[in-house]
Design a protein around this motif. Structure first.
Motif, PDB file in Angstrom:
ATOM      1  N   GLN A 153      12.834  -3.241  -1.312  1.00 51.15           N
ATOM      2  CA  GLN A 153      13.315  -2.722  -2.580  1.00 51.15           C
ATOM      3  C   GLN A 153      13.815  -3.885  -3.631  1.00 51.15           C
ATOM      4  N   LEU A 154      12.991  -3.863  -4.813  1.00 50.26           N
ATOM      5  CA  LEU A 154      13.466  -4.742  -5.752  1.00 50.26           C
ATOM      6  C   LEU A 154      14.352  -4.293  -6.776  1.00 50.26           C
ATOM      7  N   PRO A 155      15.166  -4.983  -7.703  1.00 49.94           N
ATOM      8  CA  PRO A 155      15.445  -6.577  -7.322  1.00 49.94           C
ATOM      9  C   PRO A 155      16.062  -6.981  -6.184  1.00 49.94           C
ATOM     10  N   ALA A 156      16.935  -6.009  -5.627  1.00 45.35           N
ATOM     11  CA  ALA A 156      17.937  -6.485  -4.325  1.00 45.35           C
ATOM     12  C   ALA A 156      17.293  -7.111  -3.268  1.00 45.35           C
ATOM     13  N   PHE A 157      16.190  -6.539  -3.061  1.00 43.31           N
ATOM     14  CA  PHE A 157      15.305  -7.007  -1.845  1.00 43.31           C
ATOM     15  C   PHE A 157      15.859  -6.527  -0.509  1.00 43.31           C
ATOM     16  N   SER A 158      16.286  -5.377  -0.671  1.00 39.99           N
ATOM     17  CA  SER A 158      17.001  -4.814   0.629  1.00 39.99           C
ATOM     18  C   SER A 158      15.858  -4.163   1.217  1.00 39.99           C
ATOM     19  N   LEU A 159      15.859  -4.124   2.625  1.00 38.84           N
ATOM     20  CA  LEU A 159      14.735  -3.693   3.464  1.00 38.84           C
ATOM     21  C   LEU A 159      14.722  -1.956   3.509  1.00 38.84           C
ATOM     22  N   GLU A 160      13.613  -1.736   3.113  1.00 34.89           N
ATOM     23  CA  GLU A 160      13.226  -0.282   3.065  1.00 34.89           C
ATOM     24  C   GLU A 160      12.524   0.446   4.467  1.00 34.89           C
ATOM     25  N   ASN A 161      11.556  -0.457   4.830  1.00 36.31           N
ATOM     26  CA  ASN A 161      10.870  -0.098   6.099  1.00 36.31           C
ATOM     27  C   ASN A 161      10.355  -1.493   6.701  1.00 36.31           C
ATOM     28  N   LYS A 162      10.024  -1.424   7.921  1.00 31.96           N
ATOM     29  CA  LYS A 162       9.399  -2.259   8.621  1.00 31.96           C
ATOM     30  C   LYS A 162       8.295  -1.546   9.418  1.00 31.96           C
ATOM     31  N   ILE A 163       6.967  -2.012   9.363  1.00 39.33           N
ATOM     32  CA  ILE A 163       6.038  -1.290   9.929  1.00 39.33           C
ATOM     33  C   ILE A 163       5.466  -2.225  11.137  1.00 39.33           C
ATOM     34  N   ASP A 164       5.708  -2.057  12.298  1.00 39.89           N
ATOM     35  CA  ASP A 164       5.082  -2.724  13.579  1.00 39.89           C
ATOM     36  C   ASP A 164       3.777  -2.548  13.603  1.00 39.89           C
ATOM     37  N   LEU A 165       2.919  -3.529  14.175  1.00 38.19           N
ATOM     38  CA  LEU A 165       1.420  -3.447  14.006  1.00 38.19           C
ATOM     39  C   LEU A 165       1.010  -3.564  15.406  1.00 38.19           C
ATOM     40  N   GLU A 166      -0.271  -2.828  15.808  1.00 45.11           N
ATOM     41  CA  GLU A 166      -0.887  -2.940  16.853  1.00 45.11           C
ATOM     42  C   GLU A 166      -1.801  -4.191  16.896  1.00 45.11           C
ATOM     43  N   THR A 167      -2.321  -4.648  16.067  1.00 45.33           N
ATOM     44  CA  THR A 167      -3.099  -5.920  15.772  1.00 45.33           C
ATOM     45  C   THR A 167      -2.840  -6.722  14.709  1.00 45.33           C
ATOM     46  N   PRO A 168      -3.092  -8.077  14.858  1.00 43.48           N
ATOM     47  CA  PRO A 168      -2.566  -8.816  13.730  1.00 43.48           C
ATOM     48  C   PRO A 168      -3.298  -8.345  12.439  1.00 43.48           C
ATOM     49  N   VAL A 169      -2.668  -8.514  11.356  1.00 42.23           N
ATOM     50  CA  VAL A 169      -2.976  -8.361   9.946  1.00 42.23           C
ATOM     51  C   VAL A 169      -2.764  -9.378   9.053  1.00 42.23           C
ATOM     52  N   GLN A 170      -4.053  -9.374   8.106  1.00 37.63           N
ATOM     53  CA  GLN A 170      -4.357 -10.597   7.287  1.00 37.63           C
ATOM     54  C   GLN A 170      -4.206 -10.390   5.810  1.00 37.63           C
ATOM     55  N   THR A 171      -4.404  -9.049   5.445  1.00 35.41           N
ATOM     56  CA  THR A 171      -4.443  -8.488   3.764  1.00 35.41           C
ATOM     57  C   THR A 171      -3.712  -7.279   3.828  1.00 35.41           C
ATOM     58  N   LEU A 172      -3.072  -6.891   2.702  1.00 37.87           N
ATOM     59  CA  LEU A 172      -2.624  -5.566   2.619  1.00 37.87           C
ATOM     60  C   LEU A 172      -2.449  -5.155   1.021  1.00 37.87           C
ATOM     61  N   ALA A 173      -2.382  -4.122   1.045  1.00 35.68           N
ATOM     62  CA  ALA A 173      -2.141  -3.300  -0.553  1.00 35.68           C
ATOM     63  C   ALA A 173      -1.268  -2.166  -0.504  1.00 35.68           C
ATOM     64  N   LEU A 174      -0.697  -1.847  -1.403  1.00 39.96           N
ATOM     65  CA  LEU A 174       0.264  -0.870  -1.743  1.00 39.96           C
ATOM     66  C   LEU A 174      -0.643   0.127  -2.655  1.00 39.96           C
ATOM     67  N   ALA A 175      -0.771   1.559  -2.232  1.00 44.09           N
ATOM     68  CA  ALA A 175      -1.391   2.464  -3.300  1.00 44.09           C
ATOM     69  C   ALA A 175      -0.322   2.648  -4.443  1.00 44.09           C
TER      70      ALA A 175
END
Length: 277
Positions: A153-175
């Motif tokens: 969350q911004l601007p506090a930068f508090s953690l909202e969620n952490k997604i653990d991945l099955e395979t390494p990821v390089q690129t992402l996008a939020l809808a």
């Protein structure tokens, strides 16, 4: 008329080139020094543009109308190379990704227009490894090691969620609808629910995706990168068990595609490629 596909492609490109030359007129020209690996980027309303100064010790946000300095943002002294900059879609944040030596990459984020730094963190991934939500209220980024994604969350930068991945990821996008997150890694794109972190869909993408871009209504996804093609996916039906093929593949670039952008109201996609070698 029996024209071969390559001839049609050249003819189409010639028409597009002709239209761009006739429709795009020079509006402003300012003498700005852009040296080495410096970058330029504009805010969503095209009121400001950002660039590094000659010594690459600060980012200058200038008004496009008269080129006066609007805000000065101090860069970290450990920066060895600026990799890229990006405004949040609402223009309230600016992020700059940079190298800090020995292959380490970090992301510095400021709140605008005050220019207050709100984060400086280590990031992983390659290409578009961080993204802002449409309202600028949250951001997602690849954690070093490329095995997880954090949403804060911004601007506090508090953690909202952490997604653990099955395979390494390089690129992402939020809808844009704030419900989905797309992440590319190992020849596939995974779609996750932002709130729960649950995998909802998997898309086949055989080429390295440097850029992911949702359409404004979040119903389609464009993926582009090293093989010069742009792959489009329809996201209406969600099925995590069956990897989906692209609904369309767009060709025409001769080098790696580094940027795509959807029209806000029409089904039109613009794209930009790197230089050919």
């Amino acid at each position: 008329l029996g024209i071969e596909s390559q001839q049609r492609l050249r003819l189409r490109n010639a028409v597009i080139t002709g239209l761009s030359k006739s429709d795009l007129a020079l509006d402003q020209c300012w003498p700005v020094s852009v040296v080495g690996d410096s970058f330029l980027t504009t805010d969503p309303d095209c009121r400001l543009y950002a660039h590094t100064d000659d010594q690459r010790r600060q980012l200058l946000l200038r008004r496009i109308d008269d080129n006066t300095v609007h805000t000065s943002l101090k860069l970290k002294p450990q920066m060895t190379r600026l990799i890229g900059m990006r405004f949040s879609p609402d223009g309230t944040r600016l992020g700059a990704r940079y190298e800090a030596g020995r292959g380490r990459e970090r992301l510095q984020i400021w709140e605008l227009p005050a220019g207050k730094e709100i984060a400086d963190l280590a990031v992983g991934g390659f290409g578009q490894a961080a993204d802002f939500s449409v309202d600028g209220a949250r951001m997602a980024y690849v954690v070093p090691g490329n095995r997880s994604i954090e949403i804060r969350q911004l601007p506090a930068f508090s953690l909202e969620n952490k997604i653990d991945l099955e395979t390494p990821v390089q690129t992402l996008a939020l809808a844009p609808d704030n419900n989905a997150l797309a992440a590319y890694g190992e020849e596939s794109i995974a779609l996750y629910d932002v709130q729960s972190g649950r995998l909802t869909q998997r898309l086949q993408c055989p080429a390295h995706a440097y850029v992911l871009e949702f359409s404004p209504d979040s119903s389609r996804l464009a993926a582009a990168g090293r093989d010069t093609r742009i792959r489009l996916y329809d996201l209406a039906d969600q099925d995590a068990d069956e990897p989906r093929m692209p609904s369309d593949v767009l060709e025409g670039h001769t080098a790696m595609v580094v940027k795509t952008s959807w029209h806000p109201h029409e089904p039109i996609l613009a794209s930009c490629s790197n230089w050919s070698r």
